[in-house]
Design an enzyme around this catalytic site. Sequence first.
Site, mmCIF file in Angstrom:
data_model
loop_
_atom_site.group_PDB
_atom_site.id
_atom_site.type_symbol
_atom_site.label_atom_id
_atom_site.label_comp_id
_atom_site.label_asym_id
_atom_site.label_seq_id
_atom_site.Cartn_x
_atom_site.Cartn_y
_atom_site.Cartn_z
ATOM 1 N N ASP A 1 7.945 16.332 9.653
ATOM 2 C CA ASP A 1 7.629 15.786 8.325
ATOM 3 C C ASP A 1 6.121 15.798 8.104
ATOM 4 O O ASP A 1 5.542 14.796 7.665
ATOM 5 C CB ASP A 1 8.192 14.375 8.177
ATOM 6 C CG ASP A 1 8.278 13.950 6.717
ATOM 7 O OD1 ASP A 1 8.106 14.816 5.836
ATOM 8 O OD2 ASP A 1 8.505 12.752 6.453
ATOM 9 N N ILE B 1 0.810 -1.215 0.000
ATOM 10 C CA ILE B 1 0.000 0.000 0.000
ATOM 11 C C ILE B 1 0.845 1.268 0.000
ATOM 12 O O ILE B 1 0.297 2.377 -0.080
ATOM 13 C CB ILE B 1 -0.952 0.025 1.217
ATOM 14 C CG1 ILE B 1 -0.164 -0.049 2.523
ATOM 15 C CG2 ILE B 1 -1.973 -1.092 1.131
ATOM 16 C CD1 ILE B 1 -1.027 0.056 3.768
ATOM 17 N N GLY B 2 2.146 1.152 0.084
ATOM 18 C CA GLY B 2 3.002 2.334 0.082
ATOM 19 C C GLY B 2 4.457 1.945 0.010
ATOM 20 O O GLY B 2 4.844 0.827 0.351
ATOM 21 N N GLU B 3 5.275 2.895 -0.438
ATOM 22 C CA GLU B 3 6.715 2.689 -0.515
ATOM 23 C C GLU B 3 7.389 4.049 -0.521
ATOM 24 O O GLU B 3 6.765 5.079 -0.785
ATOM 25 C CB GLU B 3 7.107 1.905 -1.774
ATOM 26 C CG GLU B 3 6.741 2.588 -3.079
ATOM 27 C CD GLU B 3 7.081 1.741 -4.282
ATOM 28 O OE1 GLU B 3 7.670 0.659 -4.081
ATOM 29 O OE2 GLU B 3 6.762 2.159 -5.408
ATOM 30 N N GLY B 4 8.666 4.041 -0.214
ATOM 31 C CA GLY B 4 9.440 5.276 -0.186
ATOM 32 C C GLY B 4 10.835 4.993 0.295
ATOM 33 O O GLY B 4 11.281 3.844 0.379
ATOM 34 N N THR B 5 11.563 6.080 0.629
ATOM 35 C CA THR B 5 12.925 5.914 1.114
ATOM 36 C C THR B 5 12.964 5.261 2.483
ATOM 37 O O THR B 5 13.959 4.643 2.846
ATOM 38 C CB THR B 5 13.617 7.283 1.185
ATOM 39 O OG1 THR B 5 12.851 8.161 2.018
ATOM 40 C CG2 THR B 5 13.732 7.902 -0.203
ATOM 41 N N PHE B 6 11.886 5.397 3.257
ATOM 42 C CA PHE B 6 11.848 4.797 4.589
ATOM 43 C C PHE B 6 11.722 3.297 4.511
ATOM 44 O O PHE B 6 12.117 2.567 5.408
ATOM 45 C CB PHE B 6 10.677 5.381 5.395
ATOM 46 C CG PHE B 6 9.336 5.183 4.714
ATOM 47 C CD1 PHE B 6 8.606 4.019 4.898
ATOM 48 C CD2 PHE B 6 8.821 6.164 3.883
ATOM 49 C CE1 PHE B 6 7.385 3.843 4.274
ATOM 50 C CE2 PHE B 6 7.599 5.991 3.258
ATOM 51 C CZ PHE B 6 6.871 4.827 3.448
ATOM 52 N N GLY B 7 11.098 2.779 3.471
ATOM 53 C CA GLY B 7 10.852 1.354 3.347
ATOM 54 C C GLY B 7 9.584 1.092 2.556
ATOM 55 O O GLY B 7 9.186 1.893 1.698
ATOM 56 N N GLU B 8 8.964 -0.021 2.837
ATOM 57 C CA GLU B 8 7.735 -0.422 2.157
ATOM 58 C C GLU B 8 6.663 -0.718 3.202
ATOM 59 O O GLU B 8 6.968 -1.186 4.307
ATOM 60 C CB GLU B 8 7.977 -1.654 1.287
ATOM 61 C CG GLU B 8 8.992 -1.431 0.177
ATOM 62 C CD GLU B 8 9.300 -2.708 -0.583
ATOM 63 O OE1 GLU B 8 9.690 -2.617 -1.757
ATOM 64 O OE2 GLU B 8 9.146 -3.806 0.008
#
Length: 706
Positions: free
Chosen positions: A168, A44-51
Site C-alpha cells: 500500500d 488528523i486523518g480518517e479512512g476505511t482503516f479508522g480514524e
Amino acid sequence: MHGQPHQHLHTSPTAPFNMTIPYQPSTYYGCSNVTESYKPLGKIGEGTFGEVFRAEQITTKRHVALKKILLHSEKEGFPVTALREIRILKLLRHENVIPLVDLAVERGDQSKKERGCVYMVTPYMDHDLAGLLGNQSVQLSPAHIKCYMLQLLEGIGYLHAKKFLHRDIKAANILVNDQGILKLADFGLARGYDGPAPNSQTAGVNTENLTAMVVTRWYRPPELILGDRKYTTAIDMWGIGCVFGEFFTRKPIFPGASDVDQGSKIFQAVGVPTEDTMPGWSVLPGAQNSNIWGTDATNKLDKLFGRLSKDGLDFLKGLLLLDPTKRLTAIGGKNHAYFKTEPLPCQPHELPKWQSSHELDNHKRREQEKNESKVQPPPREKQPPVREPRDRDRSRDSRPPRERDSRDRRPPRGRYDSFERPERRPEGPRDGPRDRDRDEYPRELPPRDLPPRDLPPRDRDYPPRERDWDRRPPPRDRDYPPRERDYPPRDSRDRDYHPRDRDYPPRDSRDYPRDSRDSRDSRPISPSRERFHKRPQFDMYSDTDYDRERDEDDRRRRPLPRDSSRDMTRDVYVPSRGREPRELPKGPPPAPGDKVEDKGESHNKDDKPCDTENPRDSDKSRDLGPPPGPPLPADGPPPPPSSNPPRPSETYGGSRPPWRRDSRDRRESRDRDGRDRDGRDRRLSSSRYARDEFDEYGRKRPRIER
C-alpha cells in the site's frame, strides 16, 4: 514446586460457597487506558482503516498519534488486518519505519451499548507526503526530493530484506516530521512472503498465490491490473515510482476511475504491453481488455516529465517498467546515478520546516476555497404583483363570492383513472376580490412592463400585432381548470353503481350449449350453431335402447336423464310405454334352502337341473311359482301372445345382462312374451339364456340343461 522447599503462604478462612465475589475488571498487560494516559488534541486523518487523532501523553508531555481500530462486527472480533499490522510493527526496527509505541484501550459501556475500542499509539509526524505536495506554499528543490527518495528507498529496502510486502505504498502513507525524517506507515495490508530476498538485480521470486485486490488503484502496478497473483516486491517499487513522479506533478500521475481506466492511463504513458516489454502478459486474466487499451507500445514518459534530468528520467523509467523482473529494486535504486549527480541529496536536518500539512487538511482547505468561490448574489428586491387592466365593468367585482359547491371540487382520486389528470391553472392574474379562496396559486406576473394595448375601432379590422399577442385576454367571470368529460361530477345515481345490459356482450355469443343457458332466454338457435346443440331426445317411456353397433347416429357418451324418484339399483332398462315396471324383491338375498317367490326366473330349490321339459310338472320345482306373463289355464293350450307383451328387460330372462348386451338381443326380442311357439318357457328351452342367467341380486345362476 518440585525440588524446592514449600514456602509459607498466608491462608485465610475458607469463604462459604455461596459468597458473592465483587466484580473486578480484567487488566490488559502491556496496554494503557486511553482516557487516563492520553489527552486528545484533534483529528488528523480518517479512512476505511479508522480514524487518527493527535494526542498528548500525560506522563511525558510528548505528542503521539492515536490510530483507532474500528470493530465493524462484534461477531468477527478483532480485525485480522490490525493484528497483522501490530505483529509486523513489533518485528521491525528502523529509522524510516514508523514504530509502535503503545496500545491503548477504551472500555465500553454496556448500559449505553457502547463498544470498547483499541488505539495504536505511534509517534506524531507533522506531515504526510500527500499533505506536503497538496500545500502550494511548500516548494521542494531537487536536493529535497533526492533526500526524501533516499530515505524512502532505505525504509522499503529494510522491509523487503525482512521478507515483507507493504502492498500500500502511496503519498498519504509516507510521513515526515519537522526534523526531516521520513517514515513508512500503515502496514494494514502488509504481509510476509516465502522466497529469496531481492537483491540489486532481481525483485525476488514468489511461488505463492496472493490476493490481487491490494494497493490503492492510483498506485497499482500493471501486473495487478492484469490479475497476476504471484507478484513480488516489485509492486512496492512501482508505487515508489508513482510517488517520485508525483513530486514533480504535485498530483497523482495515474488517476484512474476504474481498473480498466487505470490500465488505459498507465499504457498511454508507458506503452501497451507486448511479449518483449512484459513477457507472459497475454495469459493473465486481465488481458481480455487489451482491445480497449490499443496497440501503441511507445513509452511517453520523456514527454510527460520533460523537466526531469536525463538521470532522473532514467530513474523514473526504471521504476515504471512493465516487466516486474526488470524493474528497479530498492538496492538498485539507491545505487542509481540519479543520486550521484548534482545537485546531491541534502541531509534530513537541512530540510526546511513547514506548517503542519496532512491529507485531511488539504481536503478542508479545498472545501473552504470552494465555498469562498461561490459568491452569493445579492437578494432580489421583491416587487409588488402587477395587475392586468380590466376592460369589463368593475361593479361586477364588488359582488360577494358565491358559495362553494360540488363544481369547485377536484375529481376524487381513483375515479377518473382512465383520463388525464387536470393540470394546474396557468399563472396569471385572478378575479380580484373573488379570488381570495385560491391563494395556493401564484398570482404575480413576471417583473416587466406590459406593452400598451391599442384597441382598434370596432368598425375597422386591423391585422393582429405581435405586441398584442403578449397580452392575456381578460379573465372570465369564473375560471375552471381544464377537465375531461363529466366534470364537475354529477350527483349519485343508481345506474352509476349497477351494471347495465348494454355493458355485457350478447347472450347468443356464448360458447356453451343452449341447454345450459338461462331458461328465460327463449330465442331460437341460429342454424349455423344448430349442430353444436343437437342431442338425442330421451324419453323414459320410449324404446331407446342404446346399441353399440348403431353407426348411423353420432355416438354421444351422455347418460340417461336420472329420475330421482326411482331406485337406480332396481333396474337398468327403461320400461316400455304404458306399463309400470314390475317390482323386485327388496332386502337381503335369501339364504340357501329358503322359499323364494317366482319373479320370472326359472330355477329350482335345490339348484339342480330339471328332468322334464316343463319345470312345472316336476316335483323339484314346486317353489318356482307361476311363469312370467299372463296366467295359464289349468287345461288347454296357452293363450295367444298379448298385444302388449312384457319386455325382456322386465324379467331379465329374455336378454343378456345389461353390461353384456349386443345386437343379438335385438334380433331375439321380436318375440316379446319370452316364450316359444309351443308355450314353453324360452329361458329353459334355450341353453344360451340359461347359461347367462343372473338373478335380481346380480348373482349368476347355475347352468340349467334340458
